[in-house]
Design a protein around this motif. Structure first.
Motif, mmCIF file in Angstrom:
data_model
loop_
_atom_site.group_PDB
_atom_site.id
_atom_site.type_symbol
_atom_site.label_atom_id
_atom_site.label_comp_id
_atom_site.label_asym_id
_atom_site.label_seq_id
_atom_site.Cartn_x
_atom_site.Cartn_y
_atom_site.Cartn_z
ATOM 1 N N GLU A 48 0.810 -1.221 0.000
ATOM 2 C CA GLU A 48 0.000 0.000 0.000
ATOM 3 C C GLU A 48 0.841 1.268 0.000
ATOM 4 O O GLU A 48 0.300 2.379 -0.041
ATOM 5 C CB GLU A 48 -0.912 0.019 1.229
ATOM 6 C CG GLU A 48 -1.996 -1.034 1.236
ATOM 7 C CD GLU A 48 -2.805 -0.980 2.526
ATOM 8 O OE1 GLU A 48 -3.366 0.106 2.818
ATOM 9 O OE2 GLU A 48 -2.849 -1.993 3.245
ATOM 10 N N GLY A 49 2.169 1.124 0.085
ATOM 11 C CA GLY A 49 3.039 2.295 0.099
ATOM 12 C C GLY A 49 3.115 2.981 1.441
ATOM 13 O O GLY A 49 3.481 4.163 1.523
ATOM 14 N N LEU A 50 2.797 2.245 2.518
ATOM 15 C CA LEU A 50 2.796 2.829 3.850
ATOM 16 C C LEU A 50 4.062 2.523 4.640
ATOM 17 O O LEU A 50 4.351 3.202 5.634
ATOM 18 C CB LEU A 50 1.581 2.328 4.646
ATOM 19 C CG LEU A 50 0.205 2.582 4.002
ATOM 20 C CD1 LEU A 50 -0.896 1.967 4.858
ATOM 21 C CD2 LEU A 50 -0.023 4.075 3.802
ATOM 22 N N ALA A 51 4.806 1.486 4.238
ATOM 23 C CA ALA A 51 5.982 1.068 5.004
ATOM 24 C C ALA A 51 7.058 0.509 4.086
ATOM 25 O O ALA A 51 6.780 0.094 2.957
ATOM 26 C CB ALA A 51 5.585 0.019 6.046
ATOM 27 N N GLU A 52 8.286 0.513 4.598
ATOM 28 C CA GLU A 52 9.431 -0.101 3.923
ATOM 29 C C GLU A 52 10.105 -1.050 4.907
ATOM 30 O O GLU A 52 10.225 -0.739 6.091
ATOM 31 C CB GLU A 52 10.444 0.964 3.481
ATOM 32 C CG GLU A 52 9.876 2.001 2.527
ATOM 33 C CD GLU A 52 10.834 3.168 2.324
ATOM 34 O OE1 GLU A 52 11.862 3.221 3.061
ATOM 35 O OE2 GLU A 52 10.557 4.025 1.475
#
Length: 448
Positions: free
Chosen positions: A410-414
């Motif tokens: 979702e593009g919230l964490a790496e």
């Protein structure tokens, strides 16, 4: 605004990307408060009656529940229109409670590393009352060696004498000023007791007192907020140049004036939607980092990280003991969670009868303690994998692999070899991400 005060109703998860409806997902502890019960108090008391088994940092929270007005968005345990004798009775009880707390074996020989005066409005008290409170407290405890002594203030309650009293008599090192917004129109609409001219008067006294750390509170999404006004708020904040800035996104827990109007009169929510609030906070982060500030958490920016740390926040999030005093306040001692009695006569009656005013508690398992630390520390925007491996023997990435993979997608964490890091978007909506780590039995339960 403080995590140690309580609400009267539940804070439930909001739908993402939607209007700000009644309910909220700001998370300050685990397991959810609704799971804390009076029948756990025997074990809580046993732990308080035992010497500490480690050198866990020790903190003290003092709740002052009085305000000049109740803000329309307020959900804390506060009282307005109180008489002087009622205030004095409460302050006397608070001092007596601390006298009892000071004799608990769980304190051991540990000094208080951090002290927090929260509310309500602690600065509601007069200089004379504050001096008397400090004198009485020092009969039983000392915080002279504390890393941080925080005191929350409402601008309209301050005077030059009171500010000097906080710095010189109480030894306050971090003063937190609840400005919330610089627009008089918005302050009046949202039921704040102060106006902007009182902010600027108080600021002169605060600067003259030379507190090591002055924090300004702002709220993104107050009723009536616009982009033009929000940009003006950030400009004025940068001009004032406080050591730290805390920005909350406006919530609507059940027991606020606005929530009652929405539910009772079926009006549309007057608060900005979640995406707009996140956009405003992101704008503030960009503008303030350009002005030399650094993002310290989902809510805070710091001008000089070498000068300012957050002893209360960082120690509490890492499981430090917090002896919480005052009506309805939340504490944590020897691995056990507890909350004081939430009703004034109950609270006063217990202390005047010589008893600690404990209302409910919860003794978490080691796994629950791990979840608590992980979700709270994630609010900083990162987690160090080795910290949890060393303390709990758990690889947090492998243990919650599917959750993390979903957040990465979702593009919230790496995910990195040594840490988990939130993206800007993840940081802005971190509270909505945390329930995914709850145990199944605590999913979708009332929060308080």
């Amino acid at each position: 605004m403080t995590t140690a005060s309580t609400q009267d109703e539940s804070r439930e998860k909001q739908p993402e990307g939607s209007k700000t409806e009644v309910g909220s997902y700001f998370i300050s502890n685990y397991p959810p408060y609704s799971q804390w019960k009076a029948d756990s108090l025997d074990e809580v008391k046993q732990r308080m009656a035992s010497a500490p088994t480690s050198e866990n940092p020790l903190g003290l929270y003092l709740h002052i529940p009085f305000c000049r007005k109740r803000c329309k968005f307020c959900y804390f345990k506060v009282f307005t229109d109180v008489k002087a004798q009622e205030v004095q009775r409460y302050v006397d009880a608070l001092c007596n409670e601390i006298s009892m707390v000071s004799q608990l074996p769980v304190m051991g020989d540990r000094p208080f590393r951090f002290v927090y005066f929260g509310g309500g409005t602690p600065s509601f008290l007069s200089p004379k009352q504050l001096t008397k409170l400090a004198d009485r407290l020092r009969e039983h405890i000392t915080w002279d060696g504390a890393e941080e002594v925080t005191f929350e203030c409402e601008p309209g309650t301050l005077s030059e004498t009171k500010v000097k009293t906080l710095r010189e008599q109480l030894g306050v090192t971090r003063l937190s000023l609840g400005i919330e917004n610089f627009s008089d129109k918005l302050l009046e609409e949202n039921g704040r007791a102060h106006l902007s001219k009182q902010v600027f008067s108080a600021w002169e006294w605060i600067e003259a007192a030379q507190f090591p750390n002055v924090n300004i509170d702002l709220i993104s999404g107050m009723v009536g907020e616009t982009w033009e006004n929000w940009k003006d708020n950030i400009r004025r904040t940068i001009d004032m140049s406080p050591e730290s800035v805390t920005i909350y996104q406006m919530e609507l827990p059940f027991n606020t004036v606005y929530s009652a109007d929405i539910l009772g009169n079926k009006i549309q929510s007057p608060v900005a939607d979640w995406q707009t609030k996140r956009d405003w906070v992101s704008y503030a982060f960009d503008e303030m980092t350009s002005a030399g500030y650094k993002v310290s958490s989902a809510y805070t920016l710091v001008k000089d990280t070498g000068k300012v740390n957050f002893s209360y926040r960082d120690n509490l999030w890492r499981g430090a003991d917090l002896l919480a005093t005052g009506i309805a306040s939340f504490g944590h001692a020897a691995g056990a969670n507890y909350q004081n009695l939430p009703h004034m006569e109950q609270y006063l009656g217990a202390i005047e009868g010589g008893e600690l005013p404990l209302g409910r508690g919860f003794v978490p398992t080691e796994h629950q303690a791990l979840i608590r630390e992980m979700i709270l520390l994630l609010k900083r925007g990162f987690l160090e994998r080795e910290y949890f491996q060393s303390k709990f023997g758990v690889d947090i990435v492998e243990n919650w692999k599917s959750v993390w993979e979903g957040y990465v997608e979702e593009g919230l964490a790496e995910i990195h070899p040594d840490e988990v890091k939130l993206t800007r978007e993840g940081l802005l909506r971190v509270d909505s991400m945390l329930p995914a780590f709850f145990e199944p039995e605590h999913q979708n339960v009332r929060y308080t």
